[in-house]
Motif scaffolding. Structure first.
Motif, mmCIF file in Angstrom:
data_model
loop_
_atom_site.group_PDB
_atom_site.id
_atom_site.type_symbol
_atom_site.label_atom_id
_atom_site.label_comp_id
_atom_site.label_asym_id
_atom_site.label_seq_id
_atom_site.Cartn_x
_atom_site.Cartn_y
_atom_site.Cartn_z
ATOM 1 N N ASN A 67 -14.723 3.507 -12.761
ATOM 2 C CA ASN A 67 -13.452 3.827 -13.408
ATOM 3 C C ASN A 67 -12.682 4.868 -12.611
ATOM 4 O OD1 ASN A 67 -13.615 2.060 -15.550
ATOM 5 N ND2 ASN A 67 -14.559 3.534 -16.928
ATOM 6 N N SER A 68 -13.381 5.844 -12.106
ATOM 7 C CA SER A 68 -12.745 6.885 -11.296
ATOM 8 C C SER A 68 -12.152 6.288 -10.028
ATOM 9 C CB SER A 68 -13.766 7.971 -10.952
ATOM 10 O OG SER A 68 -13.196 8.935 -10.117
ATOM 11 N N GLN A 69 -12.891 5.415 -9.383
ATOM 12 C CA GLN A 69 -12.384 4.769 -8.165
ATOM 13 C C GLN A 69 -11.176 3.893 -8.476
ATOM 14 O OE1 GLN A 69 -15.843 2.722 -6.705
ATOM 15 N NE2 GLN A 69 -16.646 4.533 -5.655
ATOM 16 N N LEU A 70 -11.232 3.183 -9.581
ATOM 17 C CA LEU A 70 -10.105 2.338 -9.978
ATOM 18 C C LEU A 70 -8.867 3.185 -10.240
ATOM 19 C CD1 LEU A 70 -8.936 -0.415 -10.756
ATOM 20 C CD2 LEU A 70 -9.850 -0.059 -13.060
ATOM 21 N N TYR A 71 -9.046 4.294 -10.945
ATOM 22 C CA TYR A 71 -7.929 5.188 -11.218
ATOM 23 C C TYR A 71 -7.322 5.688 -9.908
ATOM 24 C CZ TYR A 71 -5.359 9.358 -12.541
ATOM 25 O OH TYR A 71 -4.375 10.296 -12.676
ATOM 26 N N GLU A 72 -8.145 6.071 -8.959
ATOM 27 C CA GLU A 72 -7.661 6.579 -7.674
ATOM 28 C C GLU A 72 -6.900 5.493 -6.921
ATOM 29 O OE1 GLU A 72 -6.784 9.194 -4.693
ATOM 30 O OE2 GLU A 72 -7.573 9.611 -6.684
ATOM 31 N N ALA A 73 -7.388 4.267 -6.950
ATOM 32 C CA ALA A 73 -6.707 3.157 -6.282
ATOM 33 C C ALA A 73 -5.337 2.900 -6.912
ATOM 34 C CB ALA A 73 -7.566 1.898 -6.330
ATOM 35 N N VAL A 74 -5.271 2.939 -8.224
ATOM 36 C CA VAL A 74 -3.991 2.729 -8.917
ATOM 37 C C VAL A 74 -3.020 3.857 -8.582
ATOM 38 C CG1 VAL A 74 -2.888 2.678 -11.202
ATOM 39 C CG2 VAL A 74 -4.949 1.331 -10.774
ATOM 40 N N ARG A 75 -3.525 5.097 -8.546
ATOM 41 C CA ARG A 75 -2.678 6.242 -8.201
ATOM 42 C C ARG A 75 -2.128 6.099 -6.783
ATOM 43 N NH1 ARG A 75 -2.472 10.462 -5.481
ATOM 44 N NH2 ARG A 75 -4.566 10.330 -4.653
ATOM 45 N N GLN A 76 -2.961 5.665 -5.856
ATOM 46 C CA GLN A 76 -2.509 5.475 -4.478
ATOM 47 C C GLN A 76 -1.464 4.366 -4.398
ATOM 48 O OE1 GLN A 76 -6.026 4.795 -2.119
ATOM 49 N NE2 GLN A 76 -6.579 6.959 -2.062
ATOM 50 N N LYS A 77 -1.663 3.309 -5.165
ATOM 51 C CA LYS A 77 -0.700 2.206 -5.162
ATOM 52 C C LYS A 77 0.649 2.689 -5.685
ATOM 53 C CE LYS A 77 0.071 -2.495 -6.685
ATOM 54 N NZ LYS A 77 -0.398 -3.642 -7.429
ATOM 55 N N VAL A 78 0.634 3.481 -6.732
ATOM 56 C CA VAL A 78 1.886 4.026 -7.277
ATOM 57 C C VAL A 78 2.568 4.903 -6.235
ATOM 58 C CG1 VAL A 78 2.830 5.613 -9.010
ATOM 59 C CG2 VAL A 78 1.202 3.847 -9.694
ATOM 60 N N ASP A 79 1.796 5.756 -5.562
ATOM 61 C CA ASP A 79 2.360 6.624 -4.523
ATOM 62 C C ASP A 79 2.988 5.799 -3.401
ATOM 63 O OD1 ASP A 79 1.569 8.863 -5.916
ATOM 64 O OD2 ASP A 79 -0.165 9.295 -4.633
ATOM 65 N N LEU A 80 2.285 4.764 -2.969
ATOM 66 C CA LEU A 80 2.818 3.916 -1.899
ATOM 67 C C LEU A 80 4.082 3.187 -2.359
ATOM 68 C CD1 LEU A 80 -0.450 2.441 -0.370
ATOM 69 C CD2 LEU A 80 1.117 4.081 0.682
ATOM 70 N N GLY A 81 4.101 2.760 -3.604
ATOM 71 C CA GLY A 81 5.299 2.109 -4.143
ATOM 72 C C GLY A 81 6.496 3.047 -4.134
ATOM 73 N N GLN A 82 6.260 4.307 -4.490
ATOM 74 C CA GLN A 82 7.340 5.291 -4.475
ATOM 75 C C GLN A 82 7.812 5.567 -3.047
ATOM 76 O OE1 GLN A 82 5.466 8.521 -6.587
ATOM 77 N NE2 GLN A 82 6.126 7.762 -8.588
ATOM 78 N N GLN A 83 6.872 5.634 -2.112
ATOM 79 C CA GLN A 83 7.246 5.844 -0.710
ATOM 80 C C GLN A 83 8.058 4.663 -0.184
ATOM 81 O OE1 GLN A 83 3.689 6.622 1.542
ATOM 82 N NE2 GLN A 83 3.232 8.511 0.434
ATOM 83 N N LEU A 84 7.654 3.453 -0.536
ATOM 84 C CA LEU A 84 8.389 2.264 -0.115
ATOM 85 C C LEU A 84 9.803 2.269 -0.686
ATOM 86 C CD1 LEU A 84 8.581 -0.512 1.233
ATOM 87 C CD2 LEU A 84 7.557 -1.485 -0.838
ATOM 88 N N GLU A 85 9.923 2.619 -1.939
ATOM 89 C CA GLU A 85 11.241 2.669 -2.577
ATOM 90 C C GLU A 85 12.144 3.692 -1.883
ATOM 91 O OE1 GLU A 85 13.133 3.577 -6.986
ATOM 92 O OE2 GLU A 85 11.001 3.108 -6.810
ATOM 93 N N GLN A 86 11.586 4.856 -1.550
ATOM 94 C CA GLN A 86 12.367 5.879 -0.851
ATOM 95 C C GLN A 86 12.775 5.379 0.534
ATOM 96 O OE1 GLN A 86 13.512 8.853 -2.093
ATOM 97 N NE2 GLN A 86 14.688 8.847 -0.218
ATOM 98 N N TRP A 87 11.868 4.715 1.236
ATOM 99 C CA TRP A 87 12.170 4.184 2.561
ATOM 100 C C TRP A 87 13.290 3.149 2.464
ATOM 101 C CZ3 TRP A 87 11.727 -0.793 4.573
ATOM 102 C CH2 TRP A 87 11.892 -0.906 5.954
ATOM 103 N N GLN A 88 13.231 2.285 1.462
ATOM 104 C CA GLN A 88 14.272 1.262 1.294
ATOM 105 C C GLN A 88 15.636 1.909 1.025
ATOM 106 O OE1 GLN A 88 12.376 -1.035 -1.820
ATOM 107 N NE2 GLN A 88 11.755 -2.640 -0.373
ATOM 108 N N MET A 89 15.638 2.961 0.211
ATOM 109 C CA MET A 89 16.906 3.651 -0.063
ATOM 110 C C MET A 89 17.437 4.307 1.215
ATOM 111 S SD MET A 89 16.334 5.135 -3.989
ATOM 112 C CE MET A 89 15.926 6.714 -3.387
ATOM 113 N N ASP A 90 16.547 4.915 1.996
ATOM 114 C CA ASP A 90 16.960 5.540 3.249
ATOM 115 C C ASP A 90 17.515 4.502 4.219
ATOM 116 O OD1 ASP A 90 16.097 7.963 2.233
ATOM 117 O OD2 ASP A 90 14.228 8.015 3.402
#
Length: 130
Positions: A67-90
């Motif tokens: 469960n801890s590993q799954l939570y960490e993977a989901v958190r990383q995916k959210v972070d990457l999604g936010q980075q991608l969104e910022q890159w697209q806006m830039d």
């Protein structure tokens, strides 16, 4: 060893102690073959129970780790999604700026008066004006 595993082993040891105390109280019955067989079956069942409880505790620990590993993977995916969104806006902002600059340059070229191509005579006269 994990705390819950230790608790399970402690509980099993306490049950074994209680069983041994009970056996000591009723020692005279040990001669009876049926009682001995029943005790053996009980002991085997308690060992299986102890093994199952230990396995269950280990499985719970593994589940918590998963469960801890799954939570960490989901958190990383959210972070990457936010980075991608910022890159697209830039990138969109950069493209908009480039298009604006290009349109401004084209507009300036249109406003400049067109210079007629120099003729041979004007080139010769220009040579003497220098």
């Amino acid at each position: 060893m994990d705390l819950s595993v230790a608790e399970v082993e402690l509980r099993a040891a306490a049950e074994e102690r209680d069983r041994l105390l009970n056996d000591a109280k009723y020692g005279s019955l040990q001669n009876d073959e049926a009682v001995a067989k029943a005790r053996q079956e009980r002991d085997e069942a308690m060992e299986r129970k102890k093994a199952a409880e230990v396995a269950l505790a280990k499985t719970r620990v593994e589940l918590m780790q998963a469960n801890s590993q799954l939570y960490e993977a989901v958190r990383q995916k959210v972070d990457l999604g936010q980075q991608l969104e910022q890159w697209q806006m830039d990138m969109q902002e950069l493209i908009d700026e480039q298009m604006k600059h290009k349109l401004t340059s084209q507009e300036k070229r249109r406003k400049l008066p067109e210079q007629p191509a120099p003729t041979r005579a004007s080139r010769l006269l220009g040579f003497f004006h220098r």
